[in-house]
Design a protein around this motif. Structure first.
Motif, short mmCIF file in Angstrom:
data_model
loop_
_atom_site.label_atom_id
_atom_site.label_comp_id
_atom_site.label_asym_id
_atom_site.label_seq_id
_atom_site.Cartn_x
_atom_site.Cartn_y
_atom_site.Cartn_z
N VAL A 130 4.60 -7.96 5.70
CA VAL A 130 5.23 -8.26 4.61
C VAL A 130 4.72 -8.53 3.24
O VAL A 130 5.56 -8.49 2.74
CB VAL A 130 4.96 -10.19 5.29
N LEU A 131 3.75 -7.08 3.37
CA LEU A 131 2.72 -7.28 2.23
C LEU A 131 2.73 -6.02 2.09
O LEU A 131 2.53 -5.33 1.34
CB LEU A 131 2.04 -7.82 2.23
N GLY A 132 2.80 -5.43 3.30
CA GLY A 132 2.17 -3.74 3.34
C GLY A 132 2.92 -2.85 2.04
O GLY A 132 2.13 -1.88 1.64
N GLY A 133 3.89 -2.92 1.62
CA GLY A 133 4.04 -1.71 1.04
C GLY A 133 4.11 -2.00 -0.66
O GLY A 133 3.21 -1.62 -0.94
N LEU A 134 3.62 -3.25 -0.75
CA LEU A 134 2.95 -4.01 -2.00
C LEU A 134 1.38 -3.79 -2.60
O LEU A 134 1.48 -2.99 -3.12
CB LEU A 134 3.61 -5.15 -2.41
N ARG A 135 1.01 -4.23 -1.29
CA ARG A 135 -0.56 -4.04 -1.33
C ARG A 135 -0.80 -2.94 -1.24
O ARG A 135 -1.71 -2.04 -2.24
CB ARG A 135 -0.50 -4.69 0.14
N GLY A 136 -0.10 -1.94 -0.62
CA GLY A 136 -0.60 -0.43 -0.60
C GLY A 136 -0.46 0.12 -1.52
O GLY A 136 -1.23 1.24 -1.94
N ARG A 137 0.66 0.02 -2.64
CA ARG A 137 0.96 0.73 -3.97
C ARG A 137 -0.38 -0.01 -4.69
O ARG A 137 -0.86 0.68 -5.11
CB ARG A 137 2.03 0.40 -4.72
N THR A 138 -0.85 -1.19 -4.52
CA THR A 138 -2.12 -1.60 -5.80
C THR A 138 -2.74 -0.75 -4.85
O THR A 138 -3.55 -0.62 -5.91
CB THR A 138 -1.62 -2.87 -5.49
N ASN A 139 -3.45 -0.53 -3.47
CA ASN A 139 -4.36 -0.03 -3.57
C ASN A 139 -4.29 1.24 -3.74
O ASN A 139 -5.02 2.15 -4.64
CB ASN A 139 -4.51 -0.18 -1.77
#
Length: 156
Positions: A130-139
């Protein structure tokens, strides 16, 4: 078939400093607040006083720099002086993810790689779906910011 985002990533930055100086920054968790955009302080816990395998610390986090803060329990899982500093985030029973730094002497300085790796549990996989793309970019952005801030300290 749904393709899941990778459960980890890394960012590397070359620093004009020897591995010993870089090691002093990446392994001193009490200094992370100077560098990280999300973890604004950390402290050794459970009687731990410095970096060694099995040492505990807690990081005080404000996710994405906004919202409520919380303490994340961490445990050092790999500690090779001037080479690798890695820790797990989670409880004694459940590891959520792992973070670390690899140091490689290169061109008279050090290539520093910060990385994270989510544990491949069902809840983590669902969260990441669900949130991997967004969270990955933030990380990735956070890792780059952290490393660039460390670089600025080492290369005044």
């Amino acid at each position: 078939m749904i393709k899941l985002p990778s459960l980890g990533d890394e960012v590397s930055v070359w620093m004009d400093a020897p591995p010993a100086e870089v090691w002093d920054l990446v392994s001193d968790v009490t200094r992370i607040g100077e560098f990280s955009p999300e973890t604004f302080e950390a402290k050794w816990t459970r009687g731990s006083t410095g970096p060694e395998v099995g040492a505990y610390f807690a990081g005080h986090v404000k996710r994405n720099g906004v919202g409520p803060t919380y303490w994340s329990p961490c445990k050092v899982t790999e500690c090779q002086v001037e080479k690798v500093f890695e820790f797990s985030v989670g409880t004694d029973a459940v590891t959520v993810n792992n973070w670390g730094y690899r140091l490689e002497p290169k061109d008279g300085g050090t290539l520093v790689t910060e990385y994270f790796r989510m544990e491949p549990s069902l809840p983590t996989r669902l969260y990441w779906l669900v949130l991997g793309g967004l969270r990955g970019r933030t990380n990735r952005n956070g890792m780059r910011t952290t490393l660039e801030r460390m670089k600025a300290v080492l290369e005044p």
